[in-house]
Design a protein around this motif. Structure first.
Motif, mmCIF file in Angstrom:
data_model
loop_
_atom_site.group_PDB
_atom_site.id
_atom_site.type_symbol
_atom_site.label_atom_id
_atom_site.label_comp_id
_atom_site.label_asym_id
_atom_site.label_seq_id
_atom_site.Cartn_x
_atom_site.Cartn_y
_atom_site.Cartn_z
ATOM 1 N N ARG A 11 5.691 23.107 10.672
ATOM 2 C CA ARG A 11 4.083 23.893 10.199
ATOM 3 C C ARG A 11 5.203 24.707 9.390
ATOM 4 O O ARG A 11 5.098 25.758 10.167
ATOM 5 C CB ARG A 11 3.158 24.015 11.966
ATOM 6 N N PRO A 12 3.996 25.560 8.270
ATOM 7 C CA PRO A 12 3.832 26.791 7.911
ATOM 8 C C PRO A 12 3.947 28.091 9.061
ATOM 9 O O PRO A 12 2.950 27.878 10.072
ATOM 10 C CB PRO A 12 2.512 27.196 7.010
ATOM 11 N N GLY A 13 4.742 28.820 8.805
ATOM 12 C CA GLY A 13 4.612 29.903 9.400
ATOM 13 C C GLY A 13 5.587 29.856 11.446
ATOM 14 O O GLY A 13 6.669 30.611 11.756
ATOM 15 N N ASP A 14 5.950 28.558 10.697
ATOM 16 C CA ASP A 14 7.253 28.312 12.131
ATOM 17 C C ASP A 14 8.311 28.696 11.408
ATOM 18 O O ASP A 14 9.389 28.808 10.926
ATOM 19 C CB ASP A 14 7.108 26.618 12.532
ATOM 20 N N PRO A 15 9.582 29.312 12.932
ATOM 21 C CA PRO A 15 10.733 29.570 12.127
ATOM 22 C C PRO A 15 11.512 28.558 11.468
ATOM 23 O O PRO A 15 11.281 26.950 11.778
ATOM 24 C CB PRO A 15 11.506 30.372 13.275
ATOM 25 N N THR A 16 12.467 28.440 10.756
ATOM 26 C CA THR A 16 13.390 27.859 10.450
ATOM 27 C C THR A 16 14.510 27.732 10.632
ATOM 28 O O THR A 16 16.009 27.189 10.221
ATOM 29 C CB THR A 16 13.489 27.487 8.747
ATOM 30 N N ASP A 17 14.859 28.356 11.290
ATOM 31 C CA ASP A 17 16.495 29.199 12.239
ATOM 32 C C ASP A 17 16.226 29.258 13.194
ATOM 33 O O ASP A 17 15.465 30.474 14.164
ATOM 34 C CB ASP A 17 17.071 30.591 11.742
ATOM 35 N N GLY A 18 17.208 29.014 13.976
ATOM 36 C CA GLY A 18 17.320 29.740 15.518
ATOM 37 C C GLY A 18 18.064 28.236 16.788
ATOM 38 O O GLY A 18 18.852 27.073 15.920
ATOM 39 N N PRO A 19 17.589 28.235 18.070
ATOM 40 C CA PRO A 19 18.435 27.283 19.003
ATOM 41 C C PRO A 19 17.789 25.902 18.443
ATOM 42 O O PRO A 19 16.623 25.824 17.898
ATOM 43 C CB PRO A 19 17.725 28.275 20.456
ATOM 44 N N ALA A 20 18.913 24.437 18.415
ATOM 45 C CA ALA A 20 18.329 23.870 17.819
ATOM 46 C C ALA A 20 17.384 22.785 18.723
ATOM 47 O O ALA A 20 16.081 22.055 18.742
ATOM 48 C CB ALA A 20 19.378 22.737 17.950
ATOM 49 N N TRP A 21 17.224 23.656 20.103
ATOM 50 C CA TRP A 21 15.687 22.939 21.026
ATOM 51 C C TRP A 21 15.016 23.661 20.919
ATOM 52 O O TRP A 21 13.445 22.823 21.840
ATOM 53 C CB TRP A 21 16.530 22.973 22.645
ATOM 54 N N ASP A 22 14.440 24.039 20.291
ATOM 55 C CA ASP A 22 13.288 25.585 19.839
ATOM 56 C C ASP A 22 12.338 25.231 18.456
ATOM 57 O O ASP A 22 11.362 25.542 18.591
ATOM 58 C CB ASP A 22 13.435 27.106 20.209
ATOM 59 N N VAL A 23 13.329 25.084 17.901
ATOM 60 C CA VAL A 23 13.068 24.825 16.122
ATOM 61 C C VAL A 23 12.596 23.894 16.011
ATOM 62 O O VAL A 23 12.857 22.307 16.155
ATOM 63 C CB VAL A 23 14.202 25.629 15.010
ATOM 64 N N ARG A 24 11.041 23.582 14.953
ATOM 65 C CA ARG A 24 10.908 22.179 15.031
ATOM 66 C C ARG A 24 11.094 21.968 13.402
ATOM 67 O O ARG A 24 11.322 22.588 12.475
ATOM 68 C CB ARG A 24 9.463 22.498 14.595
ATOM 69 N N LEU A 25 11.586 20.349 13.473
ATOM 70 C CA LEU A 25 12.890 19.951 12.964
ATOM 71 C C LEU A 25 11.184 19.274 11.443
ATOM 72 O O LEU A 25 9.738 19.402 11.704
ATOM 73 C CB LEU A 25 13.587 18.932 12.551
ATOM 74 N N SER A 26 10.650 18.520 10.602
ATOM 75 C CA SER A 26 9.948 17.795 9.662
ATOM 76 C C SER A 26 10.955 16.784 9.067
ATOM 77 O O SER A 26 11.607 16.646 7.476
ATOM 78 C CB SER A 26 9.131 19.315 8.297
ATOM 79 N N SER A 27 10.112 15.585 9.211
ATOM 80 C CA SER A 27 10.255 14.184 8.767
ATOM 81 C C SER A 27 11.979 13.969 8.361
ATOM 82 O O SER A 27 11.986 13.986 6.761
ATOM 83 C CB SER A 27 9.937 13.520 7.831
ATOM 84 N N PRO A 28 13.200 14.680 9.332
ATOM 85 C CA PRO A 28 15.003 14.274 8.698
ATOM 86 C C PRO A 28 15.340 12.927 8.512
ATOM 87 O O PRO A 28 14.866 12.006 8.895
ATOM 88 C CB PRO A 28 15.443 14.966 9.715
ATOM 89 N N TRP A 29 15.159 12.456 7.025
ATOM 90 C CA TRP A 29 15.432 11.686 6.797
ATOM 91 C C TRP A 29 16.752 11.076 6.025
ATOM 92 O O TRP A 29 17.165 9.967 7.027
ATOM 93 C CB TRP A 29 14.960 10.880 5.299
ATOM 94 N N ASP A 30 17.721 11.720 6.673
ATOM 95 C CA ASP A 30 19.378 11.156 6.380
ATOM 96 C C ASP A 30 19.919 12.541 6.756
ATOM 97 O O ASP A 30 19.942 13.714 6.398
ATOM 98 C CB ASP A 30 19.800 11.494 4.683
ATOM 99 N N VAL A 31 21.560 12.205 7.766
ATOM 100 C CA VAL A 31 22.254 13.508 8.012
ATOM 101 C C VAL A 31 24.287 13.235 7.370
ATOM 102 O O VAL A 31 24.399 12.083 7.201
ATOM 103 C CB VAL A 31 21.812 13.693 9.488
#
Length: 623
Positions: A283-303
């Protein structure tokens, strides 16, 4: 959301009667019933104006699930499907989307935006609350409003219960029975070192391993129920998984799209663990960098794996992120979060729902569907657009990249010669972009919503999502290093009228497959385009009257012919399907006295030279 920023809800003080529901596409999930607001008096009605290409709309579909369940006796949710792309106006595609995304409420198909216009809607998604007396009481744009909507619904329930105007009882939910297919709306495909395929079985919330034939299911990973649960194959849970990437250690990363997470799948043991994401959307205001288990993602579609990290097409917030397995960190790599087509330095660029990734020596290629574009994050950290012009520039056109048009492409795959195969999803086609020439051409048509592909030897295996299967296509010889047009003999053709005939006779034991419409398709173009004065374009007839212009001199006539056939044995319930396809690039020169008829054979006789041998298809049995 495509064309407006999220707006606060508007609680109307004036009593405005809600316009009645209308849409020429009819209703879905109702068992044939047609609902009206007049017939729903006494219930709180929530209208969800959505379109199935819009990731924010899909977020809202998921947000509404618990709200619908908690208020099932008093609240009626009705989806009003309001298309942006031409493909979204096709009723069959809407019906597919309703099943694909498990929309569990009635849906009005409104292809001409009749109800959209009556409610003066300006953005996808928009939610409108109608009270039990039939008056509009609130309008919301964007996602994330469900907590506020629930407070309003609770308030309306109490208010109208006290007035005696509340009527209880939900609507019957009558979805169609899905076909018994091996896959159901598969998303992406990965070839394992063993030669088998992993496919995300999106609607069934599983990852499936298929044998080398691309059809036989060997193993299923995931219980088939929605959820974010780690563990062995039968216990683990996914939610509408999409992308797949192979790690150097042999494990597979799964983009678990609706769980907003990255999962690790061990192909040997089948064990599933979570690598990144909390299970809740960013959600807006959430961090985009950080520990993978703490940061929220948003509909990852491909890797995909690039530069010792997993790169993520973060469709939900229009960005590219990376996950570093060694450090356990996620980082925003490109995109501001705004939805638009803007090039420049990676973190200043704008994307529009990135959904497909591929790596070549030039950098990371991105299928950017809402802008109908193919983008490149190059090795210098700059984002460049190869094909595409903006959020509302879409269509079907081959030619120079600056003029070419795509329609909502969801996948991109690197080809052996350094060109790219683009899953042009809403054009039901596989297109090719050649960075060396800057040209866009068509590799295959008459696919149904291709969403991913992988190269296997001389073939490309395509996910036909809306046909619930993999389809194998032979790559053109030029992609595999075959002869170029300049190396082929020039055919002298007549000035003016020229007859083109592609001859197709189904092989023994097969018949033309007309179940989904015309069984044949012919696409004709020329380089330069002025070589043809008439006859270019696509059609279902394998014969075509062309006109040539001698003033152009020599050029290349490009012909792509496709014929669909199925096994003719009437005793077979699900006959194997075959798509016979050939592409010819014929150097021609219009001259007086030249040939007035060109005859091409599909499939070509054995022993034909490389000038005509372009591509064919190995059949995979239909579901």
């Amino acid at each position: 959301m495509d064309d407006a920023a999220p707006a606060p809800p508007v609680r109307r003080s004036a009593r405005v009667r809600a316009p009645e529901l209308a849409g020429k596409g009819g209703w879905l999930n109702t068992g044939g019933a047609r609902h009206t607001l007049a017939g729903l008096r006494g219930r709180v009605v929530l209208l969800d104006f959505w379109t199935f290409a819009c990731i924010n709309c899909l977020h809202v579909v998921d947000e509404l699930r618990e709200l619908e369940e908690r208020h099932r006796d008093t609240l009626v949710v009705i989806g009003v499907h309001s298309p942006k792309f031409p493909h979204e106006a096709e009723h069959a595609a809407v019906a597919d989307a309703v099943e694909r995304y498990a929309v569990a409420h009635p849906v009005l198909d409104d292809p001409e935006l009749t109800t959209w216009n009556q409610y003066a809607v300006k953005a996808w998604p928009t939610l409108v609350v109608v009270d039990p007396e039939g008056y509009v009481v609130a309008t919301y744009s964007g996602e994330g409003h469900v907590p506020e909507i629930e407070r309003l619904v609770t308030e309306l329930e109490a208010e109208h219960a006290a007035k005696g105007t509340l009527r209880r009882g939900g609507l019957p939910y009558a979805p169609p029975e899905p076909e018994p297919t091996v896959l159901r709306f598969p998303g992406k495909v990965l070839r394992l070192p063993s030669g088998t395929f992993l496919v995300t079985d999106t609607t069934r919330h599983q990852v499936v391993e298929l044998a080398e034939d691309g059809e036989t299911a060997l193993r299923r990973f995931g219980s088939g129920e929605r959820g974010l649960v780690d563990g062995p194959p039968g216990r683990a849970r996914f939610q509408e998984p999409q992308g797949l990437a192979l790690l150097p250690d042999g494990a597979v990363v799964v983009a678990d799209t609706v769980n907003h997470a990255l999962r690790r799948l061990d192909p040997e043991s089948g064990e599933v663990t979570t690598l990144a994401g909390t299970g809740s959307p960013w959600r807006p205001g959430d961090p985009t960098d950080g520990p993978a288990w703490d940061v929220r993602l948003s509909s990852p579609w491909d890797v995909t794996w690039w530069r010792d990290r997993v790169w993520i097409a973060m469709a939900g917030i229009h960005q590219l992120w990376s996950y570093d397995p060694a450090a356990g960190m996620v980082v925003r790599e490109a995109g501001t979060g705004g939805e638009q087509l803007v090039d420049g330095p990676a973190k200043e660029a704008l994307f529009a729902q990135p959904s497909g990734l591929a790596v070549t020596p030039e950098g990371l290629w991105v299928a950017d569907p809402e802008s109908s574009a193919l983008r490149l994050l190059d090795t210098d950290g700059q984002v460049r657009t190869a094909v595409g012009a903006g959020l509302f520039a879409f269509g079907y056109q081959d030619g120079p990249a600056a003029e070419a048009l795509l329609q909502h492409p969801l996948g991109v795959t690197a080809l052996p010669d350094g060109s790219l195969a683009v899953c042009d999803t809403y054009n039901n086609a596989l297109r090719r972009y050649d960075p060396a020439t800057g040209e866009v051409t068509t590799l295959a048509t008459d696919l149904r919503e291709p969403s991913g592909a992988v190269v296997v030897g001389e073939d490309v295996v395509v996910v036909e999502s809306a046909r619930h299967r993999l389809t194998r296509l032979r790559l053109p010889q030029e992609v595999l290093g075959g002869p170029r047009e300049a190396e082929r003999p020039v055919t002298e053709v007549a000035v003016g009228p020229l007859r083109l005939d592609v001859v197709f006779t189904p092989p023994p034991g097969q018949k033309l497959d007309t179940r989904d419409g015309p069984a044949t398709r012919l696409l004709v173009s020329a380089s330069p385009p002025a070589l043809l004065s008439s006859g270019e374009g696509a059609g279902s007839d394998l014969s075509r009257a062309l006109g040539t212009d001698p003033a152009v001199g020599q050029g290349v006539l490009r012909v792509v012919a496709t014929a669909a056939a199925c096994d003719a044995d009437p005793a077979v319930l699900h006959p194997a399907c075959h798509v016979h396809r050939r592409e010819w690039r014929l150097p021609v020169r219009p001259v007086e006295g030249g040939a007035d008829r060109l005859v091409l054979e599909l499939p070509e006789p054995s022993g034909a030279d490389g000038a005509g041998r372009a591509s064919g298809q190995t059949p995979y049995p239909s579901p």
